[in-house]
Design an enzyme around this catalytic site. Structure first.
Site, short mmCIF file in Angstrom:
data_model
loop_
_atom_site.label_atom_id
_atom_site.label_comp_id
_atom_site.label_asym_id
_atom_site.label_seq_id
_atom_site.Cartn_x
_atom_site.Cartn_y
_atom_site.Cartn_z
N ARG A 134 23.14 50.07 -12.86
CA ARG A 134 23.48 49.62 -11.91
C ARG A 134 22.29 50.02 -11.40
O ARG A 134 22.28 51.23 -11.38
CB ARG A 134 25.08 50.48 -11.59
N ASP A 185 35.58 41.33 -16.23
CA ASP A 185 36.21 41.10 -15.28
C ASP A 185 36.54 39.46 -15.43
O ASP A 185 38.07 39.21 -13.95
CB ASP A 185 35.64 42.01 -14.17
O1 F6P Z 1 32.94 45.12 -13.87
C1 F6P Z 1 33.21 45.64 -15.23
C2 F6P Z 1 33.80 47.37 -15.20
O2 F6P Z 1 34.34 47.31 -16.60
C3 F6P Z 1 34.79 47.32 -14.32
O3 F6P Z 1 36.21 46.23 -15.19
C4 F6P Z 1 35.44 48.70 -14.16
O4 F6P Z 1 35.82 48.96 -12.80
C5 F6P Z 1 33.34 48.42 -13.54
O5 F6P Z 1 32.57 47.84 -14.59
C6 F6P Z 1 33.46 50.41 -14.06
O6 F6P Z 1 32.12 50.87 -13.79
P1 F6P Z 1 31.19 51.85 -14.44
O7 F6P Z 1 31.15 51.26 -15.95
O8 F6P Z 1 29.92 52.10 -13.82
O9 F6P Z 1 31.99 52.92 -14.46
#
Ligand code: F6P
Length: 320
Positions: free
Chosen positions: A73, A128
């Site tokens: 991210r 998702d």
């Molecule tokens: O978008 C995919 C996802 O797994 C969501 O279902 C979840 O809320 C989020 O990513 C978790 O994000 P991270 O990997 O930043 O913890």
């Protein structure tokens, strides 16, 4: 000199991303492009981390989860300075465009780049399944099967102990995955952010289920609703029954992609390069009514995918 096209996976990984990288790379090379993999999502564009993709570098990945390019991210893409750095790298690398494989965050970054004149094709990939413009995203079917397999196991122990289970399912602020998980696992209830629920009514229904002879009852609870632990505590107090919580968590993101996910990823990757060749840029590739489709990125960004409330009726009537 042949044109260079960049490939990037960004945001949360989804099973099938590798199959998409393979498809984009192979068909891109077939059509005469040089393919460049950007590593670790958009962070790789900011930090200049890339690799040359060849026919053989994408061998043996169609069946593996995760992403060989790594992902991440990258909040910097939301800032003007982050975008400037990304564009600088794109120019320095001599990329004529970018294929972005990912979910809604990737769509936003793709949209921002396209507004600044970069040729972008987005490919919908996320467990998702919350992206407008596609009936299904890459990785969704695999995550669905993983969650259902897990709940089948939970059902065994729930039945043996005559317990109620609250099972937390991923999906960020949406309940698309939870709804299908609920239908496929025969859950008694689902709780999703898209729909209001009355906890008192739900507790009463759980008791009535017991009275009808149910030995186990499972509630698929979407993470976007809030705390599954607090929810379970309230249910315990209201019913006096034994309730346990199980958070499926990140197992939903990993694992070997299902055949369906691989096929989708291969078709989406192929289509992304086909659009590139036809100079149809700034589009999101997805699937609509069984056919590979694409819509402008800015439209996918603006619109909300609709939640099908009617399917809840199916679930409730069949789990009686
Ligand atoms: O978008 C995919 C996802 O797994 C969501 O279902 C979840 O809320 C989020 O990513 C978790 O994000 P991270 O990997 O930043 O913890």
């Amino acid at each position: 000199m042949s044109e260079k096209v960049g490939v990037i996976t960004s945001g949360g990984d989804a099973p099938g991303m590798n199959a998409a990288i393979r498809a984009v790379t192979r068909y891109g090379i077939m059509l005469g492009y040089q393919m460049v993999g950007i590593r670790r999502g958009f962070k790789g564009l900011l930090d200049d981390e890339f690799m040359t993709l060849t026919l053989r570098s994408v061998s043996g990945i169609i069946n593996s989860g995760g992403t060989m390019l790594h992902t991440g991210r990258c909040p910097e893409t939301k800032t003007a300075s982050g975008m400037n750095r990304a564009i600088k790298t794109i120019k320095e690398l001599g990329l004529s465009g970018l294929v972005v494989i990912g979910g809604d965050g990737s769509l936003a970054a793709g949209n921002a780049l396209s507004k600044r004149g970069i040729k972008v094709i987005n490919i919908a990939a996320s467990i998702d399944n919350d992206i407008y413009g596609t009936d299904e995203t890459i990785g969704y079917d695999t995550a669905l099967n993983t969650a259902v397999e897990a709940i089948d196991k939970i059902r065994d122990t729930a039945t043996s102990h005559d317990r109620i289970f609250v099972v937390e399912v991923m999906g960020r602020e949406h309940g698309f995955l939870t709804l299908d998980v609920g239908l496929a696992a025969g859950c008694e209830f689902i709780v999703v952010p898209e729909m209001k629920y009355d906890i008192k009514k739900l507790a009463d229904e759980l008791i009535r289920g017991k009275e009808r002879g149910k030995t186990s009852e499972i509630i698929a609870f979407a993470e976007g609703v809030g705390s599954s632990l607090e929810f379970a505590e309230k249910i315990t107090k209201m019913t006096g029954l034994e309730v346990r919580v199980s958070n499926l968590g990140y197992i939903q993101r990993g694992g070997r992609p299902t055949a369906r996910t691989r096929i989708l990823a291969s078709k989406f990757g192929f289509e992304a390069i086909r659009l590139f060749k036809q100079k149809k840029y700034n589009r999101l590739v997805g699937i609509t009514d069984g056919k590979v489709s694409s819509i402008p990125i800015h439209r996918a960004m603006r619109c909300e995918k609709k939640f099908n409330e009617k399917e809840l009726k199916v679930l409730r009537n069949l789990s009686i």
